[in-house]
Design a protein around this motif. Structure first.
Motif, PDB file in Angstrom:
ATOM      1  N   ALA A  75       0.850  -1.310  -0.019  1.00 56.80           N
ATOM      2  CA  ALA A  75       0.000   0.033  -0.034  1.00 56.80           C
ATOM      3  C   ALA A  75       0.894   1.134  -0.134  1.00 56.80           C
ATOM      4  N   ALA A  76       1.948   1.080   0.791  1.00 56.42           N
ATOM      5  CA  ALA A  76       2.828   2.268   0.637  1.00 56.42           C
ATOM      6  C   ALA A  76       3.456   2.674  -0.416  1.00 56.42           C
ATOM      7  N   GLU A  77       4.034   1.480  -1.267  1.00 59.89           N
ATOM      8  CA  GLU A  77       4.479   1.737  -2.487  1.00 59.89           C
ATOM      9  C   GLU A  77       3.364   2.372  -3.467  1.00 59.89           C
ATOM     10  N   ARG A  81       3.581   5.929  -5.617  1.00 57.41           N
ATOM     11  CA  ARG A  81       3.513   5.959  -7.087  1.00 57.41           C
ATOM     12  C   ARG A  81       2.540   6.710  -7.635  1.00 57.41           C
ATOM     13  N   TYR A  82       1.283   6.919  -6.906  1.00 57.73           N
ATOM     14  CA  TYR A  82       0.194   7.546  -7.567  1.00 57.73           C
ATOM     15  C   TYR A  82       0.178   9.063  -6.891  1.00 57.73           C
TER      16      TYR A  82
END
Length: 84
Positions: A75-77, A81-82
């Protein structure tokens, strides 16, 4: 030089051809057909009775040491990214 048949062809040609007299259904008076050649429901009459052929066993492969080939992002990645 003539080509020699491989082992599969030789074993098929030397094996006895199936006949209705060797069929499980004919020998146990379960056949309703009056034919001289084997039909699509031909099953050889064996000592153990009418059993399906034995199937191959499924062998599980061991897990890979290097890890999974594809992993979903955490979720952190995804947030990083977004966020841009």
């Amino acid at each position: 030089m003539t080509p020699r048949p491989d082992a599969r062809t030789r074993s098929r040609s030397t094996a006895a051809a199936p006949s209705c007299d060797d069929c499980f259904f004919r020998r146990h008076m379960l056949c309703a057909l009056d034919r001289s050649e084997p039909c699509a429901t031909y099953r050889p009459d064996r000592d153990q009775g009418l059993h399906p052929p034995r199937q191959m066993t499924f062998a599980f492969r061991p897990e890979r040491i290097t890890g999974t080939p594809f992993a979903f992002p955490t979720a952190a990645e995804q947030a990083r990214r977004y966020a841009a």
